[in-house]
Design a protein around this motif. Structure first.
Motif, short mmCIF file in Angstrom:
data_model
loop_
_atom_site.label_atom_id
_atom_site.label_comp_id
_atom_site.label_asym_id
_atom_site.label_seq_id
_atom_site.Cartn_x
_atom_site.Cartn_y
_atom_site.Cartn_z
N UNK A 76 7.47 -0.96 3.73
CA UNK A 76 6.51 -1.72 4.50
C UNK A 76 4.92 -1.77 3.95
N UNK A 77 4.38 -0.71 3.35
CA UNK A 77 3.20 -0.60 2.77
C UNK A 77 3.17 -1.39 1.51
N UNK A 78 4.06 -1.35 0.70
CA UNK A 78 4.19 -2.11 -0.46
C UNK A 78 4.48 -3.62 -0.14
N UNK A 79 4.91 -4.02 0.90
CA UNK A 79 5.39 -5.33 1.50
C UNK A 79 3.89 -5.96 1.91
N UNK A 80 3.03 -5.18 2.74
CA UNK A 80 1.90 -5.51 3.09
C UNK A 80 0.97 -5.76 1.99
N UNK A 81 1.11 -4.98 0.75
CA UNK A 81 0.09 -5.15 -0.29
C UNK A 81 0.54 -6.19 -1.28
N UNK A 82 1.87 -6.58 -1.16
CA UNK A 82 2.28 -7.47 -2.41
C UNK A 82 2.64 -8.82 -1.59
N UNK A 83 3.01 -8.79 -0.43
CA UNK A 83 3.77 -10.23 0.31
C UNK A 83 3.01 -10.73 1.06
N UNK A 84 2.25 -9.86 2.13
CA UNK A 84 1.59 -10.54 3.25
C UNK A 84 0.20 -11.49 2.61
N UNK A 85 -0.05 -12.24 3.39
CA UNK A 85 -1.23 -13.13 3.04
C UNK A 85 -2.45 -12.12 3.25
N UNK A 86 -3.33 -11.94 2.26
CA UNK A 86 -4.54 -11.19 2.43
C UNK A 86 -4.22 -9.61 2.88
N UNK A 87 -3.00 -9.33 2.68
CA UNK A 87 -2.52 -7.83 3.15
C UNK A 87 -2.98 -6.95 2.08
N UNK A 88 -3.26 -7.09 0.87
CA UNK A 88 -4.11 -6.40 -0.06
C UNK A 88 -5.48 -6.14 0.38
N UNK A 89 -6.04 -7.18 0.72
CA UNK A 89 -7.60 -7.03 1.24
C UNK A 89 -7.73 -6.15 2.30
N UNK A 90 -6.82 -6.50 3.38
CA UNK A 90 -6.98 -5.87 4.63
C UNK A 90 -6.72 -4.29 4.50
N UNK A 91 -5.62 -4.20 3.70
CA UNK A 91 -5.32 -2.58 3.35
C UNK A 91 -6.33 -2.03 2.68
N UNK A 92 -7.10 -2.86 1.51
CA UNK A 92 -8.19 -2.05 0.95
C UNK A 92 -9.39 -1.82 1.71
N UNK A 93 -9.46 -2.75 2.53
CA UNK A 93 -10.66 -2.54 3.76
C UNK A 93 -10.52 -1.05 4.36
N UNK A 94 -8.98 -1.17 4.88
CA UNK A 94 -8.86 0.16 5.74
C UNK A 94 -8.92 1.41 4.90
N UNK A 95 -8.42 1.24 3.59
CA UNK A 95 -8.46 2.45 2.77
C UNK A 95 -9.66 2.98 2.26
#
Length: 223
Positions: A76-95
């Motif tokens: 699910x984390x990989x899906x958020x990072x690679x597939x969800x629109x802007x998911x990589x940015x949102x996860x980066x902000x949280x990280x």
């Protein structure tokens, strides 16, 4: 249209006196932006709150896709990072926000300490601030395991062993966190529940007390 909506709400809830009380509150001269150096060292508390707000909002969006079980957590984390629109940015902000909020809070506590703002009558607010810092550290510890990769697993295992060394309560703390002798499905579920339910509830209560006492006692003066 906006004014009519505001008037409709104000007529029923009386928000204008509350809003005016907040907006018209006088700011001390030493935190005035015109005094750049003084205002700079007094901005860390506000920046900390801004980052905490960002963490809450980004975490809510991440929780919409995250699956807290050992089979699908990493996927699910990989899906958020690679597939969800802007998911990589949102996860980066949280990280990155997880580290930045600790830095800002540490700087804020340094300012409070070196300006003597922890002294009477603000000593209770200092205690609340320390508790907020511990809660934020708890966010970092529990959130680190959620991706369920090798680094997260072994870092959490070390953290659980450290918790076990606490005198008298250590074994009980480890059992409460891990849920058994080794890290597993129960551990991930518990860390997720603590991260998204227990710690946010504690944080909101402590922040409410913190802001209430700041408003009651006012912003502390310079050293």
């Amino acid at each position: 249209m906006l004014k009519k909506t505001y008037d409709w709400i104000d007529e029923r809830l009386g928000v204008t006196p509350i809003w005016r009380d907040i907006a018209d509150h006088e700011v001390p001269a030493h935190v005035n932006p015109a005094n750049k150096m003084s205002a700079f060292i007094y901005c860390f508390g506000g920046l900390t709150f801004l980052i905490i707000t960002t963490q809450i909002i980004s975490g809510m969006f991440l929780a919409m896709y995250y699956v807290p079980d050992i089979i699908n957590a990493y996927k699910s984390v990989k899906y958020i990072t690679d597939e969800v629109m802007l998911g990589n940015i949102v996860r980066g902000m949280h990280f990155w926000g997880a580290s930045l909020v600790i830095i800002m809070m540490f700087l804020h506590m340094l300012r409070v300490f070196f300006t003597g703002s922890y002294k009477a009558p603000r000593e209770l607010n200092w205690v609340v601030g320390v508790l907020i810092f511990l809660v934020v550290m708890g966010f970092g510890f529990t959130g680190y395991l959620l991706p369920w990769d090798q680094k997260a697993y072994w870092a959490t295992a070390v953290g659980a062993q450290i918790a076990e060394t606490v005198p008298f309560l250590g074994p009980y703390i480890k059992t409460l966190l891990v849920g058994g002798p080794d890290l597993g499905a129960i551990t991930l579920t518990r860390f997720f529940a603590i991260h998204v339910f227990f710690l946010p509830a504690a944080l909101l209560v402590l922040l409410g007390l913190h802001f209430f006492m700041i408003r009651k006692q006012g912003i502390s003066g310079p050293l």
